[in-house]
Design a protein around this motif. Sequence first.
Motif, PDB file in Angstrom:
ATOM      1  N   LEU A  57       0.825  -1.199   0.000  1.00  0.00           N
ATOM      2  CA  LEU A  57       0.000   0.000   0.000  1.00  0.00           C
ATOM      3  C   LEU A  57       0.867   1.259   0.000  1.00  0.00           C
ATOM      4  N   PHE A  58       2.006   1.181   0.668  1.00  0.00           N
ATOM      5  CA  PHE A  58       2.909   2.325   0.684  1.00  0.00           C
ATOM      6  C   PHE A  58       3.417   2.614  -0.722  1.00  0.00           C
ATOM      7  N   MET A  59       3.708   1.564  -1.477  1.00  0.00           N
ATOM      8  CA  MET A  59       4.149   1.741  -2.859  1.00  0.00           C
ATOM      9  C   MET A  59       3.036   2.366  -3.702  1.00  0.00           C
ATOM     10  N   LEU A  60       1.813   1.925  -3.491  1.00  0.00           N
ATOM     11  CA  LEU A  60       0.685   2.482  -4.230  1.00  0.00           C
ATOM     12  C   LEU A  60       0.503   3.964  -3.916  1.00  0.00           C
ATOM     13  N   LYS A  61       0.676   4.327  -2.649  1.00  0.00           N
ATOM     14  CA  LYS A  61       0.538   5.729  -2.246  1.00  0.00           C
ATOM     15  C   LYS A  61       1.530   6.599  -3.013  1.00  0.00           C
TER      16      LYS A  61
ATOM     17  N   ILE B 229       2.897   6.005  -5.918  1.00  0.00           N
ATOM     18  CA  ILE B 229       2.508   6.050  -7.331  1.00  0.00           C
ATOM     19  C   ILE B 229       1.347   7.013  -7.546  1.00  0.00           C
ATOM     20  N   ILE B 230       0.340   6.923  -6.663  1.00  0.00           N
ATOM     21  CA  ILE B 230      -0.848   7.787  -6.793  1.00  0.00           C
ATOM     22  C   ILE B 230      -0.484   9.245  -6.536  1.00  0.00           C
ATOM     23  N   ASP B 231       0.317   9.494  -5.494  1.00  0.00           N
ATOM     24  CA  ASP B 231       0.744  10.861  -5.203  1.00  0.00           C
ATOM     25  C   ASP B 231       1.509  11.454  -6.383  1.00  0.00           C
ATOM     26  N   LYS B 232       2.394  10.658  -6.953  1.00  0.00           N
ATOM     27  CA  LYS B 232       3.206  11.123  -8.087  1.00  0.00           C
ATOM     28  C   LYS B 232       2.327  11.472  -9.282  1.00  0.00           C
ATOM     29  N   PHE B 233       1.284  10.688  -9.510  1.00  0.00           N
ATOM     30  CA  PHE B 233       0.362  10.969 -10.615  1.00  0.00           C
ATOM     31  C   PHE B 233      -0.253  12.353 -10.460  1.00  0.00           C
ATOM     32  N   TYR B 234      -0.743  12.670  -9.266  1.00  0.00           N
ATOM     33  CA  TYR B 234      -1.393  13.959  -9.030  1.00  0.00           C
ATOM     34  C   TYR B 234      -0.394  15.114  -9.095  1.00  0.00           C
ATOM     35  N   LEU B 235       0.787  14.931  -8.517  1.00  0.00           N
ATOM     36  CA  LEU B 235       1.784  15.996  -8.508  1.00  0.00           C
ATOM     37  C   LEU B 235       2.322  16.267  -9.910  1.00  0.00           C
ATOM     38  N   ASP B 236       2.549  15.210 -10.686  1.00  0.00           N
ATOM     39  CA  ASP B 236       3.032  15.379 -12.067  1.00  0.00           C
ATOM     40  C   ASP B 236       1.982  16.070 -12.926  1.00  0.00           C
ATOM     41  N   ARG B 237       0.730  15.712 -12.722  1.00  0.00           N
ATOM     42  CA  ARG B 237      -0.350  16.327 -13.497  1.00  0.00           C
ATOM     43  C   ARG B 237      -0.453  17.814 -13.202  1.00  0.00           C
TER      44      ARG B 237
END
Length: 245
Positions: free
Chosen positions: A16-20, A22-30
Amino acid sequence: MNEQIYISKFVTDEYLFMLKEIIDKFYLDREKDKEQRHFYVTDAGKCPRAVFFKFKNAPRKEIEAKILRLFDHGDYIHKLIMKSLLGSRGIHVVASEINIPPQEIISGRADAIISDGQGLYVLDIKSINSMGFKYLAEPKKENINQIQLYLYYFKIPKGILLYVNKDTQELKEFVVDYSSLLSKSLLRGLDSVKTNIEKDIVPSRIPSYPSDWQCRYCPFRQICVIAESSETKWEELKTKIKAEN
């Protein structure tokens, strides 16, 4: 048996930490990919200096990924409200997610234009937390500014601000009458910022600095301090920012 359960839980937490990440990076990159080239309706009445800094892509405090996810959650709430309106016989949805007519200075999209059979209304849906909802006795000034511009461009005399408590789904609504005086004042303000942007002149601070709510949540607070209170040349400010860093 206990050992297996412990190992399984450990692996799950790590996954779950890895998923967090990945998801955080998606929003920040966008968010980083966004480049502002025109005014949005949400800029109306806002701090001219903050709007200027957005256009110039000035250094800012990074928005947390969880805040960006809340914006998406707000969009989801909007869709739920629109679903109920589209399925209702008591109101007619004339158009949804409708862009204001193309023109040079500003861009925006209203949630809907609705009709009660007697007149048209511009509908603007706002999600808000429980604390803000509890003490909401009248529409927020910044929301009034936004809907005024929708009314101006769509040439509709009335609008509805619908607030949704995103924690409990409670609703509050306010009817807003079009004000020619206010809408034209907002447009003059944006036109003034446009001139500053074109001339590379940083606008002065708003008179209510630093107690204004915009100042408390502004991602440009640090460079606003460096710029001091009066108008200043953008190139000179960039040199000061580099020196501070």
